[in-house]
Design a protein around this motif. Structure first.
Motif, mmCIF file in Angstrom:
data_model
loop_
_atom_site.group_PDB
_atom_site.id
_atom_site.type_symbol
_atom_site.label_atom_id
_atom_site.label_comp_id
_atom_site.label_asym_id
_atom_site.label_seq_id
_atom_site.Cartn_x
_atom_site.Cartn_y
_atom_site.Cartn_z
ATOM 1 N N PRO A 41 -13.019 -5.751 -11.951
ATOM 2 C CA PRO A 41 -13.901 -4.648 -11.555
ATOM 3 C C PRO A 41 -13.695 -3.412 -12.421
ATOM 4 N N LEU A 42 -14.718 -2.587 -12.514
ATOM 5 C CA LEU A 42 -14.588 -1.283 -13.155
ATOM 6 C C LEU A 42 -13.871 -0.334 -12.207
ATOM 7 N N LEU A 43 -13.242 0.677 -12.757
ATOM 8 C CA LEU A 43 -12.583 1.677 -11.918
ATOM 9 C C LEU A 43 -13.635 2.314 -11.001
ATOM 10 N N GLY A 44 -13.378 2.283 -9.696
ATOM 11 C CA GLY A 44 -14.335 2.830 -8.728
ATOM 12 C C GLY A 44 -15.341 1.828 -8.216
ATOM 13 N N SER A 91 -7.126 1.613 -9.105
ATOM 14 C CA SER A 91 -6.321 1.989 -10.266
ATOM 15 C C SER A 91 -6.665 1.077 -11.437
ATOM 16 N N HIS A 92 -6.721 1.665 -12.625
ATOM 17 C CA HIS A 92 -7.039 0.901 -13.834
ATOM 18 C C HIS A 92 -5.771 0.406 -14.521
ATOM 19 N N HIS A 93 -4.771 1.276 -14.665
ATOM 20 C CA HIS A 93 -3.457 0.890 -15.203
ATOM 21 C C HIS A 93 -2.392 1.412 -14.257
ATOM 22 N N PRO A 94 -1.700 0.535 -13.514
ATOM 23 C CA PRO A 94 -1.943 -0.902 -13.447
ATOM 24 C C PRO A 94 -3.220 -1.226 -12.667
ATOM 25 N N THR A 95 -3.745 -2.440 -12.875
ATOM 26 C CA THR A 95 -4.950 -2.862 -12.161
ATOM 27 C C THR A 95 -4.608 -3.101 -10.693
ATOM 28 N N ILE A 96 -5.157 -2.256 -9.810
ATOM 29 C CA ILE A 96 -4.901 -2.409 -8.371
ATOM 30 C C ILE A 96 -6.232 -2.381 -7.633
ATOM 31 N N VAL A 97 -6.432 -3.354 -6.766
ATOM 32 C CA VAL A 97 -7.572 -3.310 -5.865
ATOM 33 C C VAL A 97 -7.042 -3.235 -4.438
ATOM 34 N N ALA A 98 -7.752 -2.522 -3.600
ATOM 35 C CA ALA A 98 -7.360 -2.357 -2.203
ATOM 36 C C ALA A 98 -8.498 -2.843 -1.317
ATOM 37 N N CYS A 99 -8.154 -3.396 -0.154
ATOM 38 C CA CYS A 99 -9.188 -3.867 0.761
ATOM 39 C C CYS A 99 -8.804 -3.542 2.196
ATOM 40 N N HIS A 100 -9.823 -3.513 3.047
ATOM 41 C CA HIS A 100 -9.631 -3.233 4.472
ATOM 42 C C HIS A 100 -10.680 -4.033 5.243
ATOM 43 N N CYS A 101 -10.233 -4.753 6.258
ATOM 44 C CA CYS A 101 -11.143 -5.610 7.024
ATOM 45 C C CYS A 101 -10.909 -5.379 8.519
ATOM 46 N N GLU A 102 -12.008 -5.255 9.267
ATOM 47 C CA GLU A 102 -11.928 -5.060 10.709
ATOM 48 C C GLU A 102 -12.606 -6.228 11.405
ATOM 49 N N GLY A 103 -11.863 -6.882 12.310
ATOM 50 C CA GLY A 103 -12.414 -7.996 13.064
ATOM 51 C C GLY A 103 -12.384 -7.723 14.545
ATOM 52 N N MET A 104 -12.548 -8.767 15.329
ATOM 53 C CA MET A 104 -12.577 -8.640 16.782
ATOM 54 C C MET A 104 -11.140 -8.635 17.321
ATOM 55 N N GLN A 147 -12.879 4.186 -21.041
ATOM 56 C CA GLN A 147 -12.729 5.604 -20.642
ATOM 57 C C GLN A 147 -11.981 5.735 -19.320
ATOM 58 N N ALA A 148 -11.793 4.594 -18.629
ATOM 59 C CA ALA A 148 -11.226 4.659 -17.273
ATOM 60 C C ALA A 148 -9.806 5.208 -17.274
ATOM 61 N N GLY A 149 -9.028 4.832 -18.289
ATOM 62 C CA GLY A 149 -7.656 5.334 -18.367
ATOM 63 C C GLY A 149 -7.620 6.846 -18.447
ATOM 64 N N LYS A 150 -8.527 7.420 -19.252
ATOM 65 C CA LYS A 150 -8.598 8.883 -19.384
ATOM 66 C C LYS A 150 -9.049 9.512 -18.067
ATOM 67 N N MET A 151 -10.036 8.849 -17.409
ATOM 68 C CA MET A 151 -10.506 9.352 -16.115
ATOM 69 C C MET A 151 -9.356 9.422 -15.114
#
Length: 494
Positions: free
Chosen positions: A198-201, A221-234, A437-441
């Protein structure tokens, strides 16, 4: 043609390190004497022997009843039960409204060209694989954000875990949680293409009333590559953030996920665990395949904990992909034994049957916890499951509700799904240039939209606000990360 698979997060676009000599590096590619982890006191008994000794553990599943929830034509996942399953629990996780979803991907517009993976990476042994830009042919039309959601396919196990705990059966609660933790690996069988990094954001949402949950993920996060998730169930919430450390051994690649997965039930019980190691083999010759191995500990604030061992496959292993484990109380007493395979099913028996010297022939009848869903009616060249086929779908009216950062709106991924490979490649190159450009961002103070970093733990947690913004159709704060609005022609084919 070799395609490439990576699990929940991107491979060549992640932090990579290669170390050690060639002789040392091939340790995973040779059949070795198996050694137990220091913390593992269980002996593996062969599941085939277990199958033959237990009346209910049959490879053909002839004694299992499929619920009416899932016919070949309708359901995304066939939930299977044993005849002795508590009738009052059978409907848990299945009594959700139907949503019509697609059963196949679009027919490819162009004929695909073959490319050798090895020809592209052979000169990079010992180098940082983040510098290797692979053509789009090695991707599957899903992003790492969507792959996180794919691990929620068997969320009915969490619905059941909540219900069992509500009824006071905390043992069956943790057994269902353990089955859920293993089930996340089932879809990796035969998946040899890598997801889009994925792209940053970039974000992804899954509002699945037919499965009783809603899910949101973001690349934070781009460096290091981190993705976060959140899930809501019953009755439960699930969240995680993760990055990946990879080692390129020449003929194989080892992936070590870094991060903790957290599950919290509405009654306050919490469980946490981490993923095991994944390796991908036969990069040079032979059929690419992946294996998962190592120990997984599921711990929480309740009375029980669970220890699972994913057995490493050797060349001479005739029954690979085995998982075995135990549920223990605070005193270390084993109350139940788990056994199964990460690509097929998990069972449990009451009591301790994992100790050294205890024969599997004495095992009592096993109880089914989880069975993998049937393959799709219309197979894809990516080996996507029925559930995965639906993840990038733009159902009627959905496009108008999504933020401009959603993975479904990413043009190179959409072109790949449509089989427009030339356009997919050129768009991938364009977006990769933008991503530089993501690293600079990030260095200049960029912050995620929907997640915030916890100062004490260093992990990313959902900050709220996504579903409220969606309801108001107010995405003013979301950047146009893809650089252009994909054309209606492109999206209408999805």
């Amino acid at each position: 043609m070799h395609h490439f698979h990576f699990l929940p997060f991107s491979l060549f676009d992640s932090e990579a390190s290669a170390c050690g000599s060639e002789d040392d590096n091939e340790r995973n590619d040779a059949a070795e004497e198996e050694t137990d982890d220091d913390d593992d006191d269980a002996t593996f008994f062969d599941t085939r022997d277990f199958v033959s000794s237990s009346s209910s553990f049959k490879s053909n599943g002839s004694d299992l009843k499929a619920s009416s929830f899932s016919s070949d034509d309708e359901g995304l996942s066939a939930i299977e039960f044993e005849e002795d399953t508590d009738p009052s629990i059978r409907s848990v996780g299945t009594n959700y409204p139907r949503v019509k979803r697609r059963k196949k991907l679009p027919e490819p517009v162009e004929k695909e060209k073959g490319v050798s993976l090895w020809s592209l990476i052979k000169d990079n042994i010992g180098k940082d694989l983040t510098k290797v830009c692979l053509p789009v042919y090695f991707n599957e039309p899903l992003s790492s954000l969507q792959k996180c959601c794919e691990e929620m396919e068997y969320s009915y196990l969490l619905d059941r875990a909540y219900e069992w705990g509500r009824r006071g059966n905390t043992l069956l609660r943790i057994l269902n949680v353990a089955a859920f933790a293993v089930s996340a690996y089932a879809s990796t069988d035969g998946r040899i293409c890598k997801p889009f990094n994925p792209l940053l954001g970039e974000t992804y949402e899954a509002d699945f009333p037919d499965k009783g949950f809603r899910f949101v993920s973001e690349k934070v996060s781009h460096h290091p590559t981190i993705v976060a998730c959140h899930c809501e169930g019953m009755g439960w919430k699930f969240w995680a953030d993760s990055n990946l450390k990879s080692k390129f051994w020449g003929r194989s690649i080892q992936l070590d996920p870094v991060g903790i997965l957290t599950l919290e039930f509405d009654d306050g019980e919490v469980f946490q665990w981490s993923k095991v190691t994944t390796s991908i083999y036969n990069l040079i010759l032979g059929k690419l395949y992946c294996d998962h191995y190592g120990s997984m500990r599921i711990q929480g604030n309740g009375a029980y904990s669970c220890k699972l061992k994913f057995k490493e496959q050797s060349i001479i292993d005739r029954n690979p992909r085995q998982v075995q484990g135990v549920v223990q109380d605070r005193n270390g007493k084993t109350l139940a034994t788990l056994i199964g395979k990460w690509d097929d099913s998990m069972y449990y028996v009451n009591g301790d049957y994992g100790g050294k010297g205890k024969g599997y022939e004495s095992l009592p009848e096993a109880h089914l916890l989880w069975k993998r869903s049937k393959p799709p009616k219309f197979p894809t060249r990516y080996n996507l499951t029925r559930f995965a086929i639906t993840l990038n779908e733009l159902t009627p009216g959905l496009k108008e509700k999504l933020p401009p950062t959603d993975s479904r709106l990413r043009p190179d991924q959409r072109y790949l799904e449509n089989g427009e490979y030339e356009m997919a490649n050129s768009e991938k190159l364009r977006l990769e240039q933008r991503q530089r450009q993501a690293g600079k961002m990030q260095a200049s103070g960029w912050e995620p939209q929907w997640f915030a970093k916890d100062k004490s733990s260093g992990t990313y947690r959902y900050a709220g606000g996504y579903w409220e913004a969606r309801q108001q159709r107010n995405w003013n704060s979301c950047p146009n990360i893809f650089g252009q609005i994909p054309s209606d022609h492109l999206l209408d084919q999805g």
